[in-house]
Scaffold this active site. Structure first.
Site, mmCIF file in Angstrom:
data_model
loop_
_atom_site.group_PDB
_atom_site.id
_atom_site.type_symbol
_atom_site.label_atom_id
_atom_site.label_comp_id
_atom_site.label_asym_id
_atom_site.label_seq_id
_atom_site.Cartn_x
_atom_site.Cartn_y
_atom_site.Cartn_z
ATOM 1 N N HIS A 56 -3.787 -8.186 -3.395
ATOM 2 C CA HIS A 56 -3.835 -7.159 -2.363
ATOM 3 C C HIS A 56 -4.293 -7.698 -1.005
ATOM 4 O O HIS A 56 -3.668 -7.463 0.019
ATOM 5 C CB HIS A 56 -4.732 -6.000 -2.788
ATOM 6 C CG HIS A 56 -4.826 -4.928 -1.755
ATOM 7 N ND1 HIS A 56 -3.798 -4.041 -1.526
ATOM 8 C CD2 HIS A 56 -5.783 -4.635 -0.838
ATOM 9 C CE1 HIS A 56 -4.124 -3.241 -0.532
ATOM 10 N NE2 HIS A 56 -5.317 -3.569 -0.093
ATOM 11 N N ASN B 9 -8.462 -2.832 -2.468
ATOM 12 C CA ASN B 9 -9.856 -2.539 -2.101
ATOM 13 C C ASN B 9 -10.145 -1.039 -2.129
ATOM 14 O O ASN B 9 -11.309 -0.641 -2.108
ATOM 15 C CB ASN B 9 -10.193 -3.135 -0.724
ATOM 16 C CG ASN B 9 -9.359 -2.538 0.379
ATOM 17 O OD1 ASN B 9 -8.137 -2.501 0.291
ATOM 18 N ND2 ASN B 9 -10.007 -2.063 1.423
ATOM 19 N N HIS B 10 -9.096 -0.213 -2.202
ATOM 20 C CA HIS B 10 -9.330 1.234 -2.287
ATOM 21 C C HIS B 10 -9.400 1.761 -3.720
ATOM 22 O O HIS B 10 -9.644 2.950 -3.913
ATOM 23 C CB HIS B 10 -8.289 2.008 -1.482
ATOM 24 C CG HIS B 10 -8.664 2.102 -0.033
ATOM 25 N ND1 HIS B 10 -9.438 3.119 0.477
ATOM 26 C CD2 HIS B 10 -8.423 1.267 0.999
ATOM 27 C CE1 HIS B 10 -9.634 2.927 1.768
ATOM 28 N NE2 HIS B 10 -9.030 1.800 2.109
ATOM 29 N N HIS C 247 -2.328 -4.720 2.323
ATOM 30 C CA HIS C 247 -3.662 -4.500 2.910
ATOM 31 C C HIS C 247 -3.677 -4.248 4.414
ATOM 32 O O HIS C 247 -4.644 -3.700 4.933
ATOM 33 C CB HIS C 247 -4.521 -5.725 2.558
ATOM 34 C CG HIS C 247 -5.993 -5.602 2.771
ATOM 35 N ND1 HIS C 247 -6.714 -4.462 2.499
ATOM 36 C CD2 HIS C 247 -6.900 -6.518 3.219
ATOM 37 C CE1 HIS C 247 -7.995 -4.691 2.768
ATOM 38 N NE2 HIS C 247 -8.128 -5.916 3.211
ATOM 39 N N ARG D 65 -12.946 -6.790 9.510
ATOM 40 C CA ARG D 65 -13.321 -5.621 8.707
ATOM 41 C C ARG D 65 -14.788 -5.596 8.346
ATOM 42 O O ARG D 65 -15.307 -4.588 7.880
ATOM 43 C CB ARG D 65 -12.550 -5.610 7.389
ATOM 44 C CG ARG D 65 -11.067 -5.540 7.538
ATOM 45 C CD ARG D 65 -10.435 -5.652 6.169
ATOM 46 N NE ARG D 65 -9.003 -5.864 6.252
ATOM 47 C CZ ARG D 65 -8.097 -4.892 6.146
ATOM 48 N NH1 ARG D 65 -8.487 -3.654 5.946
ATOM 49 N NH2 ARG D 65 -6.817 -5.153 6.227
ATOM 50 N N ASP E 103 0.828 -1.220 0.000
ATOM 51 C CA ASP E 103 0.000 0.000 0.000
ATOM 52 C C ASP E 103 0.862 1.270 0.000
ATOM 53 O O ASP E 103 1.835 1.366 0.751
ATOM 54 C CB ASP E 103 -0.876 0.057 1.266
ATOM 55 C CG ASP E 103 -1.792 -1.149 1.427
ATOM 56 O OD1 ASP E 103 -1.409 -2.255 1.020
ATOM 57 O OD2 ASP E 103 -2.895 -0.957 1.984
ATOM 58 N N ASP F 10 -6.393 7.203 -1.643
ATOM 59 C CA ASP F 10 -7.177 7.380 -0.397
ATOM 60 C C ASP F 10 -6.278 7.599 0.818
ATOM 61 O O ASP F 10 -5.149 7.135 0.864
ATOM 62 C CB ASP F 10 -8.086 6.181 -0.114
ATOM 63 C CG ASP F 10 -9.390 6.236 -0.908
ATOM 64 O OD1 ASP F 10 -9.742 7.333 -1.354
ATOM 65 O OD2 ASP F 10 -10.033 5.189 -1.057
ATOM 66 N N ARG F 11 -6.848 8.285 1.789
ATOM 67 C CA ARG F 11 -6.195 8.630 3.058
ATOM 68 C C ARG F 11 -5.119 9.708 2.869
ATOM 69 O O ARG F 11 -5.317 10.831 3.267
ATOM 70 C CB ARG F 11 -5.633 7.401 3.753
ATOM 71 C CG ARG F 11 -6.722 6.439 4.193
ATOM 72 C CD ARG F 11 -6.178 5.349 5.083
ATOM 73 N NE ARG F 11 -7.253 4.517 5.583
ATOM 74 C CZ ARG F 11 -7.944 4.751 6.682
ATOM 75 N NH1 ARG F 11 -7.656 5.806 7.414
ATOM 76 N NH2 ARG F 11 -8.905 3.962 7.063
ATOM 77 N N ASP G 264 -4.045 -0.295 -3.418
ATOM 78 C CA ASP G 264 -4.215 0.798 -2.448
ATOM 79 C C ASP G 264 -3.199 1.919 -2.671
ATOM 80 O O ASP G 264 -2.439 2.302 -1.778
ATOM 81 C CB ASP G 264 -4.191 0.274 -1.004
ATOM 82 C CG ASP G 264 -5.524 -0.363 -0.608
ATOM 83 O OD1 ASP G 264 -6.360 -0.596 -1.506
ATOM 84 O OD2 ASP G 264 -5.748 -0.617 0.595
ATOM 85 N N HIS H 118 -1.129 4.475 -0.534
ATOM 86 C CA HIS H 118 -2.165 5.335 0.054
ATOM 87 C C HIS H 118 -1.888 6.837 -0.011
ATOM 88 O O HIS H 118 -1.937 7.541 1.008
ATOM 89 C CB HIS H 118 -2.415 4.927 1.508
ATOM 90 C CG HIS H 118 -3.439 3.839 1.650
ATOM 91 N ND1 HIS H 118 -4.700 3.919 1.108
ATOM 92 C CD2 HIS H 118 -3.376 2.625 2.248
ATOM 93 C CE1 HIS H 118 -5.372 2.812 1.385
ATOM 94 N NE2 HIS H 118 -4.597 2.001 2.057
HETATM 95 MN MN LIG Z 1 -6.360 -2.481 1.532
#
Ligand SMILES: [Mn+2]
Length: 487
Positions: free
Chosen positions: A340, A291-292, A415, A388, A230, A262-263, A259, A232
């Protein structure tokens, strides 16, 4: 006797309170793991306390364990119907899981209980807006096959203003010079011209759409590939990876394991840089979906807001189309499988099943595509409900069986943030790699990447720490409900 009993009760309550205080202090220090540990101990002594559940729910929210957060918030409101924070936390958990209607119900409850609370009203209205928008999107999606944004773009006729002195593609092509200029330009917090951004997006969509859902590559004896987890939106840490490990090239291949966005508030810069390298070295620079790279996540965690702030809503739609074409897994020399999230909710899934996944869509709530993006390993054998709230957790026996059946040696996944940047579990058969150091400016973790050589496929781990970035905080573009819900 009764007195003695109630004295013991009072004593127990006091020790539970002490544990809660201890947990609160860990929480303040952003040590969520220890906070959860001591809230749990407090709950073992006094399981009827809504606040303990509410507090632990928030700690789970902070660690992205939305399934557990949801369960705790539900417990909290069951114990105390007037515990407003419980409703907020349950709503936030549901929002994070993309269950907007369920979230709206909780905001509605709060508004009813507190008709004069402006903050509650604002949250209710914000959530209601999202629910309506989702219903609208579903309506047009079922109406007709959605048209691509690409068809409504006339990139050729977009003009680049004279006062723009940033990088431009050369004859419509990404070159190494362009990439170097773009990275420098981004580093100075400048914006790539929208025409160039569109050129990259349209071209990369074409490249990705030609790839299978399972990409298979072969490393020769002398070859080496770098696998990153990730990122991010932590652009300055991405540049640091290239600084430490060299720029991508035909002799320095990379695989980024999802990923990307995001964030972190430099997600646009991260993704345009990664897409640029994909265009420059389509066969040696690999990207997998996380997943992002999905609409629901992007709406809550900042990427949609960031694209709209830096460019337009239309450009976000195009990003969404491109993300749907990102491959889901990559197999190296027929021995190492990279994805991921992780393995599957059911036994017997084969590489052929992954190849056959029709990936050009938002991931479904369950099934192999969902699992590849969302699942996590667990230390105990078997499978469990996901912390999650999406997909599952799989044990070492699940990993062993999957590897045997598919004649693989081990898996590499990302992840999950890890203190050392990587983690080896399931007797060496399941490796996690995470490349966003000091995740969200909060966690204090290292980042890592992995070198794999064709000669032996033994993973070599390289760790690194966070570098400074300009003063734009993570989640700056995230949905306000998400920001508030995390407080
Ligand atoms: Mn993830």
């Amino acid at each position: 006797m009764a007195d003695c009993g109630s004295a013991m009760m009072a004593e127990a309550e006091r020790s539970a309170e002490t544990l809660k205080e201890k947990a609160n202090n860990y929480f303040k220090d952003k040590d969520y793991e220890n906070a959860i540990k001591y809230y749990t101990e407090a709950l073992e002594i006094n399981p009827d306390n809504a606040i303990y559940f509410g507090n632990r729910s928030l700690a789970y929210l902070r660690t992205e364990c939305y399934g557990y957060a949801l369960a705790d918030a539900t417990h909290a409101v069951e114990l105390d119907k007037n515990y407003i924070k419980g409703y907020y936390r349950r709503a936030t958990s549901n929002m994070a899981l993309g269950k907007f209607k369920a979230a709206l119900k909780d905001y509605e409850t709060v508004v009813k209980v507190r008709p004069n609370d402006k903050d509650a009203k604002m949250k209710y209205q914000e959530c209601s807006k999202i629910v309506k928008q989702k219903a609208f999107e579903r309506a047009i999606a079922s109406d007709e096959l959605k048209r691509s944004v690409v068809d409504s773009l006339d990139i050729e006729s977009m003009t680049i203003e004279d006062d723009y002195c940033g990088p431009k593609l050369e004859d419509g092509k990404v070159t190494l010079t362009f990439m170097k200029e773009m990275m420098k330009w981004f580093k100075e917090q400048k914006k790539l011209h929208r025409k160039c951004a569109y050129q990259i997006l349209v071209q990369v969509k074409e490249v990705l759409a030609k790839l299978p859902s399972l990409v298979e590559i072969t490393l020769k004896e002398a070859d080496k590939i770098t696998i990153c987890g990730d990122t991010h939106g932590q652009y300055y840490d991405l540049l640091n990876i290239f600084e430490l490990n060299g720029l991508p090239s035909e002799t320095n291949p990379y695989l980024f394991n999802g990923d990307f966005v995001d964030r972190g508030s430099f997600s646009v810069e991260v993704i345009l840089t990664l897409f640029g390298f994909k265009l420059l070295y389509p066969d040696c620079f690999h990207l997998l979906r996380g997943n992002h790279e999905t609409d629901n996540m992007n709406q809550m965690y900042g990427f949609e807001g960031e694209v709209k702030a830096k460019y337009t809503p239309q450009m976000f739609e195009l990003f969404s189309e491109v993300f749907q074409w990102l491959p889901l897994a990559q197999c190296i020399n027929g021995k190492v499988l990279v994805m991921h999230g992780g393995l599957f909710s059911e036994d017997g899934i084969t590489l052929e099943d992954i190849r056959k996944i029709n990936r050009n869509r938002q991931p479904p709530d369950s099934g192999p595509m969902c699992d590849l993006l969302w699942s996590d390993p667990q230390p105990q054998d078997g499978r469990s409900v996901s912390k999650r709230g999406v997909s599952c957790q799989f044990g070492p026996d699940v990993t062993r069986k999957f590897l045997e059946q598919n004649k693989l040696e081990y898996i590499i996944r990302s992840h999950e943030v890890k203190a050392e940047g990587y983690e080896v579990t399931h007797a060496g058969k399941c490796i996690t790699v995470f490349s966003a150091p000091n995740y969200c400016d909060q966690i204090g973790n290292k980042g890592a990447y992995i070198h794999l050589r064709g000669s032996n496929l033994i993973p070599e781990f390289h760790q690194f720490t966070a570098v400074p970035h300009p003063n734009v905080k993570p989640m700056a573009y995230a949905n306000t409900l998400m920001q508030l819900g995390m407080m």
